[in-house]
Design a protein around this motif. Structure first.
Motif, mmCIF file in Angstrom:
data_model
loop_
_atom_site.group_PDB
_atom_site.id
_atom_site.type_symbol
_atom_site.label_atom_id
_atom_site.label_comp_id
_atom_site.label_asym_id
_atom_site.label_seq_id
_atom_site.Cartn_x
_atom_site.Cartn_y
_atom_site.Cartn_z
ATOM 1 N N ILE A 119 0.839 -1.206 0.000
ATOM 2 C CA ILE A 119 0.000 0.000 0.000
ATOM 3 C C ILE A 119 0.872 1.253 0.000
ATOM 4 O O ILE A 119 0.580 2.221 -0.712
ATOM 5 C CB ILE A 119 -0.967 -0.007 1.208
ATOM 6 C CG1 ILE A 119 -2.012 -1.102 1.040
ATOM 7 C CG2 ILE A 119 -1.646 1.348 1.380
ATOM 8 C CD1 ILE A 119 -2.869 -1.322 2.266
ATOM 9 N N SER A 120 1.955 1.236 0.768
ATOM 10 C CA SER A 120 2.833 2.412 0.802
ATOM 11 C C SER A 120 3.524 2.630 -0.540
ATOM 12 O O SER A 120 3.707 3.776 -0.960
ATOM 13 C CB SER A 120 3.854 2.291 1.930
ATOM 14 O OG SER A 120 4.776 1.265 1.664
ATOM 15 N N ILE A 121 3.867 1.565 -1.237
ATOM 16 C CA ILE A 121 4.444 1.712 -2.575
ATOM 17 C C ILE A 121 3.426 2.318 -3.526
ATOM 18 O O ILE A 121 3.748 3.221 -4.311
ATOM 19 C CB ILE A 121 4.959 0.348 -3.093
ATOM 20 C CG1 ILE A 121 6.180 -0.086 -2.287
ATOM 21 C CG2 ILE A 121 5.292 0.424 -4.580
ATOM 22 C CD1 ILE A 121 6.614 -1.509 -2.564
ATOM 23 N N TYR A 149 3.668 6.004 -5.457
ATOM 24 C CA TYR A 149 3.493 6.162 -6.907
ATOM 25 C C TYR A 149 2.389 7.168 -7.217
ATOM 26 O O TYR A 149 2.554 8.038 -8.072
ATOM 27 C CB TYR A 149 3.177 4.807 -7.541
ATOM 28 C CG TYR A 149 2.867 4.915 -9.018
ATOM 29 C CD1 TYR A 149 3.891 5.092 -9.934
ATOM 30 C CD2 TYR A 149 1.557 4.868 -9.481
ATOM 31 C CE1 TYR A 149 3.615 5.207 -11.280
ATOM 32 C CE2 TYR A 149 1.273 4.993 -10.824
ATOM 33 C CZ TYR A 149 2.306 5.154 -11.720
ATOM 34 O OH TYR A 149 2.032 5.275 -13.051
ATOM 35 N N LEU A 150 1.268 7.055 -6.517
ATOM 36 C CA LEU A 150 0.159 7.973 -6.757
ATOM 37 C C LEU A 150 0.517 9.405 -6.375
ATOM 38 O O LEU A 150 0.130 10.353 -7.069
ATOM 39 C CB LEU A 150 -1.081 7.515 -5.984
ATOM 40 C CG LEU A 150 -1.743 6.242 -6.497
ATOM 41 C CD1 LEU A 150 -2.833 5.796 -5.535
ATOM 42 C CD2 LEU A 150 -2.285 6.442 -7.886
ATOM 43 N N ALA A 151 1.249 9.573 -5.291
ATOM 44 C CA ALA A 151 1.633 10.923 -4.865
ATOM 45 C C ALA A 151 2.581 11.578 -5.858
ATOM 46 O O ALA A 151 2.503 12.779 -6.100
ATOM 47 C CB ALA A 151 2.281 10.873 -3.481
ATOM 48 N N SER A 182 -2.248 14.748 -4.146
ATOM 49 C CA SER A 182 -0.902 14.304 -3.820
ATOM 50 C C SER A 182 -0.628 14.426 -2.315
ATOM 51 O O SER A 182 -0.024 13.542 -1.713
ATOM 52 C CB SER A 182 0.108 15.123 -4.610
ATOM 53 O OG SER A 182 1.398 14.712 -4.331
ATOM 54 N N ILE A 183 -1.099 15.504 -1.720
ATOM 55 C CA ILE A 183 -0.933 15.689 -0.276
ATOM 56 C C ILE A 183 -1.725 14.641 0.499
ATOM 57 O O ILE A 183 -1.257 14.107 1.514
ATOM 58 C CB ILE A 183 -1.340 17.112 0.122
ATOM 59 C CG1 ILE A 183 -0.368 18.118 -0.493
ATOM 60 C CG2 ILE A 183 -1.393 17.278 1.632
ATOM 61 C CD1 ILE A 183 -0.805 19.547 -0.388
ATOM 62 N N ILE A 184 -2.907 14.309 0.025
ATOM 63 C CA ILE A 184 -3.716 13.274 0.680
ATOM 64 C C ILE A 184 -3.014 11.923 0.599
ATOM 65 O O ILE A 184 -2.957 11.175 1.586
ATOM 66 C CB ILE A 184 -5.123 13.214 0.060
ATOM 67 C CG1 ILE A 184 -5.889 14.487 0.404
ATOM 68 C CG2 ILE A 184 -5.883 11.977 0.521
ATOM 69 C CD1 ILE A 184 -7.187 14.659 -0.342
ATOM 70 N N TYR A 185 -2.439 11.607 -0.562
ATOM 71 C CA TYR A 185 -1.697 10.355 -0.698
ATOM 72 C C TYR A 185 -0.486 10.322 0.230
ATOM 73 O O TYR A 185 -0.165 9.285 0.813
ATOM 74 C CB TYR A 185 -1.249 10.138 -2.141
ATOM 75 C CG TYR A 185 -2.380 9.925 -3.117
ATOM 76 C CD1 TYR A 185 -3.494 9.178 -2.784
ATOM 77 C CD2 TYR A 185 -2.332 10.474 -4.389
ATOM 78 C CE1 TYR A 185 -4.535 8.990 -3.676
ATOM 79 C CE2 TYR A 185 -3.360 10.283 -5.297
ATOM 80 C CZ TYR A 185 -4.457 9.542 -4.922
ATOM 81 O OH TYR A 185 -5.474 9.355 -5.804
#
Length: 90
Positions: A14-16, A20-22, A31-34
């Protein structure tokens, strides 16, 4: 022990995905939420690896303070761009 290994693997994946999404997100707010979710994942991993003192310091800084500072900088930057754009049109 197997359950802990599975939980660590899932949270690591999940952290990976959040990283990637951020990085690839065009919208700064998303991006800040991710990044906040990424911080929560890291906090859970620190707790699983028995570092509660690190967790107590990491949660307020990375999950609360860092997104607030980034949002405030983003808001000020976007206002500045709007003002500069209005001056150029005149």
């Amino acid at each position: 022990m197997l359950i802990i290994a599975i939980v660590v693997l899932v949270i690591s994946l999940i952290s990976i995905a959040m990283t990637y999404l951020a990085v690839t997100e065009k919208n700064v707010l998303y991006s800040i939420i991710y990044l906040s979710f990424l911080s929560i994942c890291y906090s859970i991993l620190y707790y699983i690896f028995m570092a509660p003192d690190v967790v107590l310091a990491y949660i307020p800084i990375s999950a609360v303070l860092l997104p607030l500072i980034t949002l405030s900088i983003s808001a000020k930057t976007s206002k500045r761009k709007v003002v500069e754009h209005e001056h150029r049109e005149d």
